[in-house]
Write a protein that holds these residues in place. Structure first.
Motif, PDB file in Angstrom:
ATOM      1  N   LEU A   4       0.769  -1.474  -0.073  1.00  0.00           N
ATOM      2  CA  LEU A   4       0.069   0.094   0.154  1.00  0.00           C
ATOM      3  C   LEU A   4       0.714   1.217  -0.069  1.00  0.00           C
ATOM      4  O   LEU A   4       2.105   1.267   0.565  1.00  0.00           O
ATOM      5  CB  LEU A   4      -0.930   0.033   1.426  1.00  0.00           C
ATOM      6  N   PRO A   5       0.239   2.390  -0.232  1.00  0.00           N
ATOM      7  CA  PRO A   5       0.918   3.741  -0.560  1.00  0.00           C
ATOM      8  C   PRO A   5       1.286   3.997   1.070  1.00  0.00           C
ATOM      9  O   PRO A   5       0.620   3.527   2.025  1.00  0.00           O
ATOM     10  CB  PRO A   5       0.035   4.845  -0.833  1.00  0.00           C
ATOM     11  N   ALA A   6       2.242   4.741   1.253  1.00  0.00           N
ATOM     12  CA  ALA A   6       2.883   4.721   2.553  1.00  0.00           C
ATOM     13  C   ALA A   6       1.882   5.345   3.856  1.00  0.00           C
ATOM     14  O   ALA A   6       1.795   4.833   4.690  1.00  0.00           O
ATOM     15  CB  ALA A   6       4.370   5.638   2.823  1.00  0.00           C
ATOM     16  N   GLU A   7       0.934   6.208   3.219  1.00  0.00           N
ATOM     17  CA  GLU A   7       0.051   6.894   4.049  1.00  0.00           C
ATOM     18  C   GLU A   7      -0.954   6.052   4.477  1.00  0.00           C
ATOM     19  O   GLU A   7      -1.729   6.355   5.392  1.00  0.00           O
ATOM     20  CB  GLU A   7      -0.442   8.203   3.505  1.00  0.00           C
ATOM     21  N   GLU A   8      -1.197   4.842   3.967  1.00  0.00           N
ATOM     22  CA  GLU A   8      -2.145   3.852   4.085  1.00  0.00           C
ATOM     23  C   GLU A   8      -1.685   2.861   5.054  1.00  0.00           C
ATOM     24  O   GLU A   8      -2.401   1.967   5.512  1.00  0.00           O
ATOM     25  CB  GLU A   8      -2.887   3.147   2.933  1.00  0.00           C
ATOM     26  N   GLN A  12      -6.184   1.381   9.746  1.00  0.00           N
ATOM     27  CA  GLN A  12      -7.453   0.533   9.660  1.00  0.00           C
ATOM     28  C   GLN A  12      -7.254  -0.698   9.254  1.00  0.00           C
ATOM     29  O   GLN A  12      -7.568  -1.192   8.254  1.00  0.00           O
ATOM     30  CB  GLN A  12      -8.357   1.413   8.356  1.00  0.00           C
ATOM     31  N   ARG A  13      -6.532  -1.244   9.949  1.00  0.00           N
ATOM     32  CA  ARG A  13      -6.279  -2.753   9.894  1.00  0.00           C
ATOM     33  C   ARG A  13      -7.528  -3.645   9.684  1.00  0.00           C
ATOM     34  O   ARG A  13      -7.554  -4.524   8.970  1.00  0.00           O
ATOM     35  CB  ARG A  13      -4.961  -3.373  11.020  1.00  0.00           C
ATOM     36  N   PHE A  14      -8.340  -3.379  10.634  1.00  0.00           N
ATOM     37  CA  PHE A  14      -9.561  -4.297  10.398  1.00  0.00           C
ATOM     38  C   PHE A  14     -10.267  -4.157   9.016  1.00  0.00           C
ATOM     39  O   PHE A  14     -10.808  -5.318   8.517  1.00  0.00           O
ATOM     40  CB  PHE A  14     -10.588  -4.169  11.510  1.00  0.00           C
ATOM     41  N   GLU A  15     -10.351  -3.041   8.611  1.00  0.00           N
ATOM     42  CA  GLU A  15     -10.941  -2.514   7.534  1.00  0.00           C
ATOM     43  C   GLU A  15     -10.425  -3.285   6.220  1.00  0.00           C
ATOM     44  O   GLU A  15     -10.821  -3.811   5.379  1.00  0.00           O
ATOM     45  CB  GLU A  15     -10.909  -1.173   7.163  1.00  0.00           C
ATOM     46  N   LYS A  16      -9.075  -3.205   6.373  1.00  0.00           N
ATOM     47  CA  LYS A  16      -8.401  -3.977   5.360  1.00  0.00           C
ATOM     48  C   LYS A  16      -8.411  -5.592   5.433  1.00  0.00           C
ATOM     49  O   LYS A  16      -8.248  -6.279   4.395  1.00  0.00           O
ATOM     50  CB  LYS A  16      -6.757  -3.604   5.577  1.00  0.00           C
ATOM     51  N   MET A  17      -8.856  -6.193   6.361  1.00  0.00           N
ATOM     52  CA  MET A  17      -9.159  -7.592   6.446  1.00  0.00           C
ATOM     53  C   MET A  17     -10.497  -8.097   6.026  1.00  0.00           C
ATOM     54  O   MET A  17     -10.787  -8.770   5.730  1.00  0.00           O
ATOM     55  CB  MET A  17      -8.808  -8.091   8.063  1.00  0.00           C
ATOM     56  N   VAL A  18     -11.638  -6.854   5.942  1.00  0.00           N
ATOM     57  CA  VAL A  18     -12.994  -7.324   5.715  1.00  0.00           C
ATOM     58  C   VAL A  18     -13.406  -6.389   4.610  1.00  0.00           C
ATOM     59  O   VAL A  18     -14.716  -6.841   3.806  1.00  0.00           O
ATOM     60  CB  VAL A  18     -13.927  -6.907   6.910  1.00  0.00           C
TER      61      VAL A  18
END
Length: 187
Positions: A4-8, A12-18
């Motif tokens: 991902l881009p550095a700023e991401e 928001q790790r949970f969002e990235k899993m779902v």
């Protein structure tokens, strides 16, 4: 996260899993790790974003309705490959990994829902309707059933007290409810 881009990264790790924005990318990265280097499917997956979450849903639905050969043809068509470029074994791996990634997401969602409902009703003594907004819940083949399955695994019979209801513009509705509550005088 490293892709991902550095700023991401790291947020928001949970969002990235779902979330639908990331599930297809998770599958793409995992498939790259298991598909042989000299295979056309591996090459087609080199481009970030080349496997959208909508394709994951299509993979699982095609397998359910027509089997691995249909999945192979679907991948060839959607990834601009030649007929015969995706083997039956690769299609099997794609189905298995897609199902694993999507089931993991559904069970994570179920755990968050169960924890939230348990906070307001520790004994699950009354029914709860949970408004759900989002493309994954609305469009992903079998996602609502998998979330319900996750709730049953976590809560047993108490899962019957939680009903999931699709709503559109959940953020807007939630903001309106919060504003109404904030402006209502205390009783």
């Amino acid at each position: 996260d490293a892709q991902l881009p550095a700023e991401e990264r790291g947020i928001q790790r949970f969002e990235k899993m779902v979330s639908g924005k990331y599930l297809g990318e998770l599958l793409r990265v995992v498939l790259q790790d298991v598909i042989g280097q000299d295979r056309p499917l591996r090459t087609a997956l080199d481009t970030p974003g080349s496997l959208p979450t909508s394709l994951m849903s299509e993979i699982e639905q095609a397998f359910s309705e027509q089997g691995h050969e249909a999945v192979a043809r679907l991948l060839e068509t959607r990834l601009s490959l030649q007929q015969g470029d995706v083997s039956t074994e690769e299609a099997q791996v794609a189905v298995q990994l897609s199902t694993t990634v999507s089931t993991r997401a559904a069970h994570l969602i179920a755990s968050a829902l169960a924890a939230t409902v348990r906070l307001v009703d520790p004994e699950f003594t009354r029914p709860h309707t949970v408004a759900v907004d989002g493309s994954v819940f609305e469009h992903y083949w079998s996602m609502p059933q998998r979330i319900q399955e996750g709730l049953r695994l976590l809560l047993g019979d108490a899962a019957e007290h939680i009903h999931l209801k699709l709503v559109r513009d959940g953020s807007g509705v939630g903001a309106a409810i919060a504003a109404a509550i904030a402006t209502t005088p205390p009783r």
